[in-house]
Design a protein around this motif. Structure first.
Motif, PDB file in Angstrom:
ATOM      1  N   LEU A  38      27.527  34.378  45.284  1.00  0.00           N
ATOM      2  CA  LEU A  38      28.088  33.125  45.793  1.00  0.00           C
ATOM      3  C   LEU A  38      29.441  32.846  45.157  1.00  0.00           C
ATOM      4  N   GLN A  39      29.582  33.203  43.899  1.00  0.00           N
ATOM      5  CA  GLN A  39      30.876  33.020  43.248  1.00  0.00           C
ATOM      6  C   GLN A  39      31.940  33.891  43.907  1.00  0.00           C
ATOM      7  N   ALA A  40      31.555  35.056  44.385  1.00  0.00           N
ATOM      8  CA  ALA A  40      32.503  35.927  45.080  1.00  0.00           C
ATOM      9  C   ALA A  40      33.025  35.247  46.343  1.00  0.00           C
ATOM     10  N   TYR A  41      32.140  34.588  47.077  1.00  0.00           N
ATOM     11  CA  TYR A  41      32.577  33.897  48.290  1.00  0.00           C
ATOM     12  C   TYR A  41      33.429  32.676  47.948  1.00  0.00           C
ATOM     13  N   ARG A  42      33.111  32.023  46.839  1.00  0.00           N
ATOM     14  CA  ARG A  42      33.957  30.901  46.410  1.00  0.00           C
ATOM     15  C   ARG A  42      35.365  31.393  46.082  1.00  0.00           C
ATOM     16  N   THR A  43      35.439  32.565  45.479  1.00  0.00           N
ATOM     17  CA  THR A  43      36.750  33.144  45.166  1.00  0.00           C
ATOM     18  C   THR A  43      37.545  33.392  46.438  1.00  0.00           C
ATOM     19  N   LEU A  44      36.894  33.936  47.458  1.00  0.00           N
ATOM     20  CA  LEU A  44      37.558  34.187  48.735  1.00  0.00           C
ATOM     21  C   LEU A  44      38.008  32.886  49.381  1.00  0.00           C
ATOM     22  N   VAL A  45      37.137  31.903  49.397  1.00  0.00           N
ATOM     23  CA  VAL A  45      37.482  30.604  49.988  1.00  0.00           C
ATOM     24  C   VAL A  45      38.627  29.952  49.219  1.00  0.00           C
TER      25      VAL A  45
END
Length: 436
Positions: A38-45
């Motif tokens: 989930l942190q990876a997707y937060r980074t992308l966002v």
């Protein structure tokens, strides 16, 4: 600005601070994963928000796959679907058959960032439904063997290597199943209270997605027709052999944890804590394992029966028909699967990029973070196969998972397991619908 992460039921009340006319409100993106994923997707966002101020992306974080499917189904039925969701190809069929996903063909054709020729065909094809490209894949992972390199070197056991066989895997797992004093525990010795394994040699989920690549590697099939299956075919000799070998891992050889041990500590946690020598998993485990500091780990290809074979693990961004801000949703989707977006998510460790050029770049293969043998995932792409796309596949996985779990931990008779798998899944195949 980056909109805050909210639960699925929360109102979309993020404030806006500008942006073009196409982005009229927050775009809701439904995902699930471990905290590191989930942190990876937060980074992308976050990267998208920094590049495009005013274009708001609201992450809706489900707790697991079942939660994601339930939330998506409920929101679509209630007329409040998120604009985007991220889903594995094995599960999107139930929404495709209800015409709940907006095809992307016209948007792709007009895009300057997305060229279908830039992506691995096996991943693109997995998200085609009746001639239309419904979703765009972010990754093209395969199953691999994660192993504790430090532990192998400590005990002087040869490291897993390309071309190894199932028997090699079994021999290695046996050599790595150790008691607290470091002694090897063989077979039924693990049942003795005095010699409980402190480290198990192997972790493998008893599921159809773990069994399938070994059936294919043994020149068998798991279904009668990959395009329009009507039944499982695990009664054919190559498939039956692979199934028996999977079941034997627990009661015949004792190299995998018991069901009680898995319930108290799942295999991924057990590996991260140094109590599991090898684990079969996809690329998604990498984000979690990069937090390991106590030992060095790496990945190896799957063992081979008669020929190399792998199973496709691919997730894609899909746009719902009922989403309120489709153009704004496409803006983000296009960015996420573009070379720029995929480099960002690849750097987090989460994905094997579906974008071919990104997958062979330093963003994915760079040696700065483990695994050092990341190319294992790329080498497997040529031999990966997709499971059937059928609208009832989630139910098929759930049913087969329960049966295979009982077989592994209780030692059910092989013929009974095969018969039950067939009987329980035939009705599910019969009411399923297919992409062509």
């Amino acid at each position: 600005m980056l909109c805050g992460v909210l639960p699925a039921g929360a109102a979309a009340g993020c404030s806006r601070d500008g942006g073009d006319a196409e982005a009229t409100g927050p775009v809701r993106l439904l995902v699930f994963g471990a905290p590191e994923e989930l942190q990876a997707y937060r980074t992308l966002v976050g990267a998208y928000a920094e590049k495009h101020p005013g274009r708001e992306i609201q992450l809706i974080e489900a707790s697991d796959r079942k939660d994601l499917l339930a939330r998506l189904s409920t929101s679509i039925a209630g007329g409040a679907a998120p604009e985007l969701f991220l889903m594995n190809y094995r599960f999107y069929g139930q929404f495709a058959v209800k015409d709940a996903i907006d095809p992307l063909d016209e948007r792709i054709a007009a895009s300057t960032l997305v060229n279908p020729a830039d992506y691995y065909p096996v991943a693109m094809d997995a998200f085609k439904w009746r001639g239309r490209q419904l979703c765009l894949p972010q990754n093209v992972s395969s199953l691999a063997v994660y192993y504790n390199r430090t532990l192998f070197e400590k005990h002087g056991v040869p490291l897993p290597k390309p071309g190894w066989t199932w028997n090699d895997l079994l021999t290695t797992a046996t050599a790595m199943t150790r008691d607290a004093a470091g002694g090897v525990i063989r077979g039924t010795e693990s049942e003795g209270a005095a010699r409980r394994p402190a480290v198990h040699g192997l972790g493998i989920e008893p599921s159809i997605i773990r069994l399938a690549p070994f059936v294919w590697s043994n020149d068998g099939e798991i279904v009668d027709d990959p395009a329009r299956p009507t039944r499982l075919t695990l009664d054919n000799p190559p498939a039956k052999e692979a199934l028996k070998n999977l079941i034997d891992l627990r009661l015949a050889y004792g190299v995998v944890p018991t069901d009680e041990e898995v319930e108290s500590e799942d295999d991924e946690s057990r590996f991260a804590n140094g109590r599991l020598a090898m684990l079969l998993s996809s690329r998604r485990s990498t984000t979690t394992f990069r937090s390991i500091t106590g030992f060095e780990w790496d990945v190896a290809p799957l063992p081979v029966y008669r020929r190399p074979a792998g199973i496709l693990h691919s997730d894609a961004y899909c746009m719902t028909r009922g989403g309120a801000n489709k153009q704004a949703a496409w803006n983000f989707l296009e960015y996420a699967v573009s070379a720029e977006g995929q480099k960002i998510i690849a750097a987090t460790g989460r994905t094997v990029p579906s974008h071919i050029a990104v997958s062979t770049s330093e963003a994915f293969l760079g040696p700065a973070q483990p695994p050092r043998s990341a190319k294992v995932f790329l080498d497997a792409i040529g031999s990966v196969r997709a499971l059937p796309t059928v609208s009832t596949w989630p139910e098929i996985e759930d049913v087969t998972g329960g049966i295979l779990e009982n077989a592994l931990y209780r030692g059910d008779r092989l013929d009974d397991v095969v018969r039950e798998l067939d009987e329980q899944t035939r009705p599910l195949f019969a009411r399923g619908e297919y992409p062509r």
